[in-house]
Design an enzyme around this catalytic site. Sequence first.
Site: not given
Lengths: 79, 222
Positions: B86, B196, B198
């Site tokens: 990002c 994302h 994560e």
Amino acid sequence: MKARVIVTLKNGVLDPQGKAIEGALGGLGFGDVGSVRQGKVFDVELTGANKDAARAELEQMCEKLLANTVIENYAIEIA
Amino acid sequence: MKTAVIVFPGSNRDRDMFHALELITGARPQSVWHTESTLPDVDLVVVPGGFSYGDYLRSGAIAARSPILNDLVAKADSGVSVLGVCNGFQILTEAGLLPGALMRNAGLTFVCKEVMMETVNNATRFSSKFTEGQVWRCPVAHHDGNYFADEATLARIEDNGQVVFRYADGTNPNGSINDIAGITNDKGNVLGMMPHPENLVEPLNGGLDGRLLFESLLNKAA
């Protein structure tokens, strides 16, 4: 010494914000707007007196930070 | 696998990244403040998401000129794995570690939703645990994720297999050229992506799809 740096998007780079402004101008009744491209203006005050040195330094500033030369062009005006 | 996460003023996904890295590697990542001059000796450096410097000037532009970036460039040149997610992707392009640029989303709005990703090259250290063509879920949350590169650069990265992830199933959320969601540098050790991974690493997140990216890196470090 006062200088102005103008940063604009290169031709061929899509400018969705310019398009939105163009649409809003049309909505306000400005019927003869062909297109709008948006950019940025930086007014930079320099302490030196040598215009050539200032221009060279401003070019470095543009290359290193003020413009992203992947997508943007810049122009320098010195008062 | 030893990892480090660079933190800038305005980073806000650093803790999510910390959590994912600790969960998957079993070791605590090191946090590195942007004003430091050297990174620790690690296998993976992550530039996390957020709004470094409030996205002033251009997203990632100011962070890309931070003191720590000199050593990040040196580490990347020496072959250390670097992942930018990002805002991290924006910072890596601004720093010249990745080609192209990330522009305002074509729809002009901030997008916060789930997209489908296709792994189009699984021969990288970031994607070896995926199958070629695998379609997986991943969250996105950004305003400036519209990937752009000029024609010559685009042809080069496509021919080189540097496009690793594309938005699939018509879920391109930002107008990215060629549906590009994630790319590597020409050596393949630096990856930037807008989504994302994560945030999809344990059942509480609602899925595990993002784990494969980190497990690919574990595989490489092993």
